[in-house]
Design a protein around this motif. Structure first.
Motif, PDB file in Angstrom:
ATOM      1  N   ASN A  47       0.834  -1.199   0.000  1.00 18.14           N
ATOM      2  CA  ASN A  47       0.000   0.000   0.000  1.00 18.14           C
ATOM      3  C   ASN A  47       0.873   1.255   0.000  1.00 18.14           C
ATOM      4  O   ASN A  47       2.101   1.191   0.165  1.00 18.14           O
ATOM      5  N   LYS A  48       0.252   2.398  -0.193  1.00 14.69           N
ATOM      6  CA  LYS A  48       0.991   3.656  -0.318  1.00 14.69           C
ATOM      7  C   LYS A  48       1.737   4.010   0.964  1.00 14.69           C
ATOM      8  O   LYS A  48       2.822   4.588   0.930  1.00 14.69           O
ATOM      9  N   GLY A  50       3.057   1.998   3.059  1.00 13.35           N
ATOM     10  CA  GLY A  50       4.133   1.066   3.374  1.00 13.35           C
ATOM     11  C   GLY A  50       3.817   0.140   4.527  1.00 13.35           C
ATOM     12  O   GLY A  50       4.646  -0.683   4.914  1.00 13.35           O
ATOM     13  N   SER A  51       2.611   0.242   5.088  1.00  8.12           N
ATOM     14  CA  SER A  51       2.227  -0.625   6.209  1.00  8.12           C
ATOM     15  C   SER A  51       1.849  -2.023   5.744  1.00  8.12           C
ATOM     16  O   SER A  51       1.796  -2.963   6.546  1.00  8.12           O
ATOM     17  N   ILE A  52       1.543  -2.171   4.449  1.00 10.27           N
ATOM     18  CA  ILE A  52       1.391  -3.483   3.827  1.00 10.27           C
ATOM     19  C   ILE A  52       2.484  -3.590   2.774  1.00 10.27           C
ATOM     20  O   ILE A  52       2.526  -2.792   1.833  1.00 10.27           O
ATOM     21  N   PRO A  53       3.411  -4.535   2.916  1.00 10.58           N
ATOM     22  CA  PRO A  53       4.520  -4.639   1.972  1.00 10.58           C
ATOM     23  C   PRO A  53       4.108  -5.326   0.679  1.00 10.58           C
ATOM     24  O   PRO A  53       3.009  -5.884   0.576  1.00 10.58           O
ATOM     25  N   ALA A  54       4.976  -5.276  -0.300  1.00  9.78           N
ATOM     26  CA  ALA A  54       4.764  -6.024  -1.537  1.00  9.78           C
ATOM     27  C   ALA A  54       4.894  -7.517  -1.257  1.00  9.78           C
ATOM     28  O   ALA A  54       5.626  -7.937  -0.355  1.00  9.78           O
ATOM     29  N   TRP A  55       4.162  -8.304  -2.020  1.00 15.14           N
ATOM     30  CA  TRP A  55       4.257  -9.763  -1.903  1.00 15.14           C
ATOM     31  C   TRP A  55       5.508 -10.244  -2.628  1.00 15.14           C
ATOM     32  O   TRP A  55       5.743  -9.885  -3.784  1.00 15.14           O
ATOM     33  N   GLU A  56       6.315 -11.043  -1.941  1.00 15.52           N
ATOM     34  CA  GLU A  56       7.564 -11.521  -2.521  1.00 15.52           C
ATOM     35  C   GLU A  56       7.621 -13.035  -2.644  1.00 15.52           C
ATOM     36  O   GLU A  56       8.663 -13.602  -2.971  1.00 15.52           O
ATOM     37  N   GLY A  57       6.504 -13.703  -2.403  1.00 16.60           N
ATOM     38  CA  GLY A  57       6.459 -15.152  -2.534  1.00 16.60           C
ATOM     39  C   GLY A  57       6.030 -15.824  -1.251  1.00 16.60           C
ATOM     40  O   GLY A  57       6.159 -15.262  -0.159  1.00 16.60           O
TER      41      GLY A  57
END
Length: 452
Positions: A47-48, A50-57
Motif C-alpha cells: 500500500n501507499k 508502506g504498512s502493507i509490503p509487496a508480496w515476494e512469494g
C-alpha cells in the motif's frame, strides 16, 4: 470439511436471485497474474503508506530439524508490536476492524489487539500457481453460483467478479493435500468458565489438489473429511464423515456415527444454523472451518477490497498452552498476533422465504490465500451477534498459511466463546501425511473407528 455445492431443489427455488453462469476472464485479464497480481490474484504491490509490503512469494523457510507433526516455531518471535488497539482508541481504527472486534474492544476494558509488522507469507506451491492461471480463463460458475466447472488444482477465480466466485475461492483454497491433526475444542461459558468440549482426530484429503491429477481425470469430489471423537467419555467414538463435491452433479454427502445408536446414518442436519455438537452448541455447523456446508439461504454480494487488521502468522498462539491462551472472556492478547492485510469483503443477506438465525454475514477473505479469516454475524434485528475468527498458522513445510485450523466464535451478546481445531497441549500439530485409500473415508470405516 468444506463443500462447494447446493441441492438441485434449492437451485430452482433461488434461481430468480442468483447469478447466471459466470464467464471466465479474458486472456488479457489473466495475464495480470504474471505482472501486477500475484499468482493467486492478490495485489502484488504494497500500500501507499508502506504498512502493507509487496508480496515476494510464499514463505518456505522450514525450521531446522523439522519433522511432520512438530509444532512450528514463530519466525517473527523477536518482533515487537507496532500498535496496540484498545477500547480507548478503537474509534480511531474502527474502519479497519470487523464489527465484532469493535464490539469486543468496547465491551471488555482489558481486551487488546497487538498489531505487528505485516508479513505476506501466504501462497502455494508453483504447480498450484500454474493451475490457477489455467483456471482463470476456463473456470465458470454454474448451479446458480454454488458450483464450478473447468477448475482443477488451483484457485478457480483468481480475478473474481461476484461474491459467489470469491466464496468458491475460499472453498477451494490451498491448505495442503492430505493432512491430519489431533484437536481439542475449548469452550468458555458466559460466566468465564473454561471446559474441553471435544477431543478428536481430524483427517482431510483433497483429490482436487492431487498434484499429478488433471481437469480431465478429476471425479468431482473436492475433499474427504473425517473426524473421530476421543473424549470426553460421553462422546468417545462419535464420528462425522463428509464428502464435498464441486457441483450439483456431485452432491454433498455427510454421515454421522453415534455410539448410543451403534450405526452410521446420513446426517443432513449437520449444516446451516444447527447448533454444532462438537462445540457443545455454542457454534453453528455452518461456522465450522469458517464455512461448512451449503450456504444457499443467503444471497452473496461482492463488496470489494479493504485494508483490515486480522489475526495472522499465529504460530506463537498455536504452540501456547491452553491455560495461557484461552482466558475467561477472550483469547490472551499477549499471545495473538494481528497484522494489517487486504481482504475481500462478501456480504451474505438472508433470502426472503428462507430461514437462518444469522440474518446477515460479512465474510472477510485474505487476498493472499483466499481463506475466510473473519466473519461478522448479525441477528434478525440487525445487531452484531457473532464474530468468527481464525488464528492463521504459518506452515512453511506445505507451504501454506492455514486458516482451516485454530478457528472459533465469539458470541458478542452473551459473552460465550470457543476455540476449535486447536492442537495446543497435544502430542503433535497439523501434519502432511501420505495419501490415504478412499476406503479410509468410507461409512463402514467410520463405524469401525467409532466402535473401538
Amino acid at each position: 470439511m468444506k463443500t462447494t455445492i447446493k441441492f438441485a431443489a434449492a437451485a430452482l427455488t433461488l434461481a430468480f436471485t442468483l447469478p447466471d453462469a459466470g464467464a471466465a476472464v479474458t486472456a488479457d485479464e489473466a495475464a495480470k497474474l504474471h505482472t501486477t497480481l500475484t499468482p493467486l490474484g492478490a495485489e502484488k504491490a504494497g500500500n501507499k503508506e508502506g504498512s502493507i509490503p509487496a508480496w515476494e512469494g510464499v514463505y518456505t523457510k522450514v525450521q531446522p530439524g523439522f519433522k511432520p507433526g512438530d509444532f512450528r516455531v514463530d519466525p517473527f518471535a523477536s518482533e515487537k508490536p507496532a500498535l496496540a488497539i484498545t477500547g480507548k482508541n478503537v474509534d480511531q481504527y474502527a474502519a479497519k476492524l470487523s464489527a465484532a472486534t469493535v464490539a469486543l474492544l468496547k465491551k471488555y476494558p482489558t481486551y487488546r489487539l497487538d498489531v505487528f509488522p505485516t508479513h505476506r507469507t501466504g501462497g502455494a506451491p508453483s504447480w498450484v500457481y500454474d493451475n490457477t492461471f489455467k483456471n482463470a480463463t476456463r473456470a465458470k460458475s454454474i448451479d446458480g453460483g454454488f458450483g464450478v466447472e473447468g477448475a482443477y488444482g488451483g484457485i478457480p477465480f483468481p480475478i473474481p467478479k461476484t461474491g459467489y466466485e470469491a466464496i468458491m475461492n475460499h472453498r477451494l483454497a490451498w491448505t495442503g493435500e492430505t493432512i491430519q491433526l489431533p484437536i481439542r475444542t475449548i469452550i468458555v461459558t458466559p460466566d468465564g468458565k473454561r471446559a474441553m468440549a471435544t477431543e478428536a482426530e481430524q483427517t482431510l484429503m483433497r483429490p482436487y489438489y492431487f498434484k499429478e491429477g488433471s481437469l480431465e481425470k478429476f471425479d468431482g469430489i473436492t475433499q474427504y473429511g473425517r473426524l473421530i471423537t476421543r473424549a470426553p467419555a460421553s462422546k468417545a467414538g462419535e464420528g462425522i464423515l463428509a464428502y464435498d463435491g464441486i457441483d450439483e452433479a456431485h452432491p454433498r454427502a455427510i454421515w454421522q456415527y453415534l455410539v448410543g445408536q451403534r450405526r452410521v446414518r446420513r446426517a443432513p442436519s449437520v449444516s446451516y444454523d444447527t447448533p454444532d455438537s462438537v462445540t457443545s452448541g455454542i457454534g453453528l455447523f455452518d461456522e465450522a472451518f469458517m464455512l461448512f456446508g451449503p450456504i444457499d439461504h443467503h444471497e452473496l454480494k461482492l463488496i470489494g477490497k479493504k485494508e483490515m487488521y486480522i489475526p495472522y502468522n499465529n504460530n506463537r498462539a498455536g504452540a501456547a498452552k491452553i491455560a495461557d491462551l484461552v482466558g475467561p472472556q477472550f483469547l490472551n492478547p499477549d499471545l495473538v498476533r494481528w497484522e494489517l492485510h487486504r481482504v475481500w469483503e462478501v456480504e451474505a443477506n438472508l433470502i426472503p422465504g428462507k430461514r437462518h438465525v444469522v440474518a446477515k454475514r460479512r465474510y472477510y477473505l485474505d487476498e493472499d490465500t483466499w481463506q475466510i479469516v473473519m466473519i461478522d454475524g448479525y441477528d434478525a434485528q440487525g445487531q452484531i451477534w457473532r464474530g468468527n475468527y481464525t488464528l492463521t498458522l504459518l506452515a512453511p513445510d506445505l507451504p501454506a498459511v492455514l486458516g482451516n485450523i485454530m478457528w472459533g466464535t465469539y458470541n458478542v451478546q452473551t459473552g460465550a466463546y470457543l476455540l476449535n481445531e486447536a492442537s495446543n497441549d497435544m502430542s503433535s500439530q497439523v501434519k502432511a501425511i501420505p495419501r490415504l485409500p478412499s476406503s479410509y473415508f468410507g461409512p463402514e470405516e467410520l463405524a469401525n473407528q467409532g466402535s473401538r
